[in-house]
Design a protein around this motif. Structure first.
Motif, PDB file in Angstrom:
ATOM      1  N   TYR A  25       0.812  -1.007   0.324  1.00 14.11           N
ATOM      2  CA  TYR A  25       0.285   0.137  -0.371  1.00 14.11           C
ATOM      3  C   TYR A  25       0.549   1.004   0.199  1.00 14.11           C
ATOM      4  CZ  TYR A  25      -4.510  -2.625   0.839  1.00 14.11           C
ATOM      5  OH  TYR A  25      -5.275  -3.709   0.722  1.00 14.11           O
ATOM      6  N   TYR A  26       0.119   2.249  -0.617  1.00 18.42           N
ATOM      7  CA  TYR A  26       1.067   3.772  -0.390  1.00 18.42           C
ATOM      8  C   TYR A  26       0.103   4.838  -0.620  1.00 18.42           C
ATOM      9  CZ  TYR A  26       0.413   3.530  -5.778  1.00 18.42           C
ATOM     10  OH  TYR A  26      -0.480   3.512  -6.967  1.00 18.42           O
ATOM     11  N   TRP A  27       0.618   6.239  -0.753  1.00 17.33           N
ATOM     12  CA  TRP A  27      -0.027   7.325  -0.695  1.00 17.33           C
ATOM     13  C   TRP A  27       0.787   8.264  -1.178  1.00 17.33           C
ATOM     14  CZ3 TRP A  27       0.197   3.636   2.890  1.00 17.33           C
ATOM     15  CH2 TRP A  27      -1.119   3.098   3.434  1.00 17.33           C
ATOM     16  N   VAL A  28      -0.228   8.384  -2.083  1.00 16.55           N
ATOM     17  CA  VAL A  28       0.716  10.061  -3.017  1.00 16.55           C
ATOM     18  C   VAL A  28       0.274  11.283  -2.987  1.00 16.55           C
ATOM     19  CG1 VAL A  28      -0.023   8.736  -5.112  1.00 16.55           C
ATOM     20  CG2 VAL A  28       1.900  10.666  -4.996  1.00 16.55           C
ATOM     21  N   GLU A  29       0.407  12.398  -2.657  1.00 20.56           N
ATOM     22  CA  GLU A  29       0.094  13.511  -2.857  1.00 20.56           C
ATOM     23  C   GLU A  29       0.265  14.855  -3.797  1.00 20.56           C
ATOM     24  OE1 GLU A  29      -0.697  16.323   0.781  1.00 20.56           O
ATOM     25  OE2 GLU A  29      -1.161  14.261   1.431  1.00 20.56           O
ATOM     26  N   ARG A  30       0.650  14.440  -5.124  1.00 21.99           N
ATOM     27  CA  ARG A  30       0.837  15.213  -6.342  1.00 21.99           C
ATOM     28  C   ARG A  30       0.767  16.266  -6.331  1.00 21.99           C
ATOM     29  NH1 ARG A  30       2.179  12.071 -10.294  1.00 21.99           N
ATOM     30  NH2 ARG A  30       1.550  10.025  -9.854  1.00 21.99           N
ATOM     31  N   HIS A  31       2.384  17.500  -5.947  1.00 19.94           N
ATOM     32  CA  HIS A  31       2.323  18.695  -6.590  1.00 19.94           C
ATOM     33  C   HIS A  31       1.496  19.422  -8.436  1.00 19.94           C
ATOM     34  CE1 HIS A  31       4.286  22.710  -7.007  1.00 19.94           C
ATOM     35  NE2 HIS A  31       4.672  22.265  -5.196  1.00 19.94           N
ATOM     36  N   ALA A  32       1.092  20.540  -7.783  1.00 20.30           N
ATOM     37  CA  ALA A  32       0.295  21.296  -8.220  1.00 20.30           C
ATOM     38  C   ALA A  32       1.000  21.242 -10.327  1.00 20.30           C
ATOM     39  CB  ALA A  32      -0.362  22.417  -8.407  1.00 20.30           C
TER      40      ALA A  32
ATOM     41  N   PHE B   6       6.678  19.124   2.623  1.00 28.82           N
ATOM     42  CA  PHE B   6       6.967  18.803   1.716  1.00 28.82           C
ATOM     43  C   PHE B   6       6.579  19.246   0.685  1.00 28.82           C
ATOM     44  CE2 PHE B   6      10.913  17.585   4.911  1.00 28.82           C
ATOM     45  CZ  PHE B   6      11.451  17.861   4.086  1.00 28.82           C
ATOM     46  N   GLY B   7       5.147  18.958   0.926  1.00 29.08           N
ATOM     47  CA  GLY B   7       4.261  19.103   0.202  1.00 29.08           C
ATOM     48  C   GLY B   7       3.814  20.481  -0.703  1.00 29.08           C
ATOM     49  N   ARG B   8       4.622  21.190  -0.304  1.00 29.03           N
ATOM     50  CA  ARG B   8       4.620  22.547  -0.567  1.00 29.03           C
ATOM     51  C   ARG B   8       5.149  23.121  -2.113  1.00 29.03           C
ATOM     52  NH1 ARG B   8       6.158  25.996   4.898  1.00 29.03           N
ATOM     53  NH2 ARG B   8       7.840  24.737   4.694  1.00 29.03           N
ATOM     54  N   ASP B   9       6.586  22.102  -2.649  1.00 29.98           N
ATOM     55  CA  ASP B   9       7.374  22.132  -3.332  1.00 29.98           C
ATOM     56  C   ASP B   9       7.608  20.855  -4.184  1.00 29.98           C
ATOM     57  OD1 ASP B   9       8.273  25.104  -2.185  1.00 29.98           O
ATOM     58  OD2 ASP B   9       9.450  23.755  -1.008  1.00 29.98           O
ATOM     59  N   TYR B  10       6.511  19.337  -3.270  1.00 32.02           N
ATOM     60  CA  TYR B  10       6.773  18.227  -3.875  1.00 32.02           C
ATOM     61  C   TYR B  10       5.982  17.808  -4.453  1.00 32.02           C
ATOM     62  CZ  TYR B  10      11.991  19.388  -2.759  1.00 32.02           C
ATOM     63  OH  TYR B  10      13.682  19.749  -2.485  1.00 32.02           O
TER      64      TYR B  10
END
Length: 270
Positions: free
Chosen positions: A16-23, A50-54
């Motif tokens: 299982y994994y979770w991914v938050e895509r940057h815009a 880190f989601g702010r830049d990546y």
């Protein structure tokens, strides 16, 4: 809104994994890989920062978290599961951050796919490579699972959590994850991960930027000692996180995030 977990399957089990895509579709991707007996929630203080830049990807490595129904564990197999995740998500280059045995997975992945790794950050990580260890030290590490097996379940849970977190947040973050695993599963995890530890006998030749990090209060086994030895022999820079135990990223997340962020801005975002 919480990110919904995804999974990839192999004959060995589901991962299982979770991914938050940057815009920004071109933003680099950081993959956070946790240590033994915990799960992806070890990085709850890193994902929003880190989601702010990546683009940020976390996962439960085989035998952990939601990926516990897994057969035939090895670091090579774990690296194969990670590659399947990255292919599914069409992520061709990644920054690898690994804590403890998660650093072994990152090293193995780098050995298999060096061209895909933009940077490696090891947190309380010991290096692959027989040259770092004496025969007596390797025998001692192979006996660790037996020591774990002797502890009563409650004491096992609390002692593992205390080794990973000295701050209130770090300790309770670790304990909440560790308590999800009964003693028999923790013993299996230690047995399987330590048995495979010396399968790859050569050191990894990193061609990307490397940063080694240890917590100033990391007394978990000899992770910190060997991390320092690795830094001295390889020339890789090492940073000591103040007031932090083994899970330095959770124990002192403000300092950790700042150190890693500055390193990546110099080495990846430049």
């Amino acid at each position: 809104m919480a990110v919904v977990g995804k999974l990839i399957s192999s004959p060995r089990g589901a991962t299982y994994y979770w991914v938050e895509r940057h815009a920004d579709a071109d933003a680099p991707c950081i993959v956070f890989t946790h240590g033994i007996a915990v799960n992806h929630h070890a990085f709850d203080k890193q994902v929003p920062y880190f989601g702010r830049d990546y683009t940020v990807l976390t996962w439960d490595i085989p035998l952990h978290g939601r990926s516990r129904a897994y057969q035939d564990f090895s670091y090579a197999h774990a690296a194969e599961e990670l590659e399947a995740i990255l292919q599914r998500e069409r992520l061709s280059r990644v920054i690898l951050v690994g804590v403890g045995i998660g650093g072994y997975v990152c090293q193995e992945y780098t050995a298999q796919h060096p061209e895909k790794v933009q940077a490696f950050i090891g947190v309380g990580v010991m290096p692959f490579g027989d040259q770092y260890y004496s025969a007596a030290e390797m025998r001692q590490m192979r006996r660790v699972p037996m020591s774990v097996k002797r502890l009563p379940e409650h004491l096992l849970h609390t002692s593992l959590a205390r080794a990973r977190g000295q701050s209130s947040y770090g300790y309770h973050n670790a304990l909440a994850m560790i308590e999800q695993m009964p003693k028999r599963e923790i013993v299996q995890v230690f047995r399987d991960t330590f048995e495979d530890r010396f399968t790859r006998r050569e050191a990894i030749d990193f061609t990307c930027p490397v940063l080694l990090i240890v917590g100033a209060l990391d007394y978990e086994g000899k992770f910190a000692e060997y991390c320092r030895k690795w830094s001295e022999q390889s020339g890789y820079p090492m940073h000591v996180i103040s007031a932090a135990a083994h899970n330095a990223n959770a124990d002192n997340f403000d300092e950790f995030n700042d150190v890693v962020g500055k390193f990546l801005r110099r080495k990846v975002l430049r």
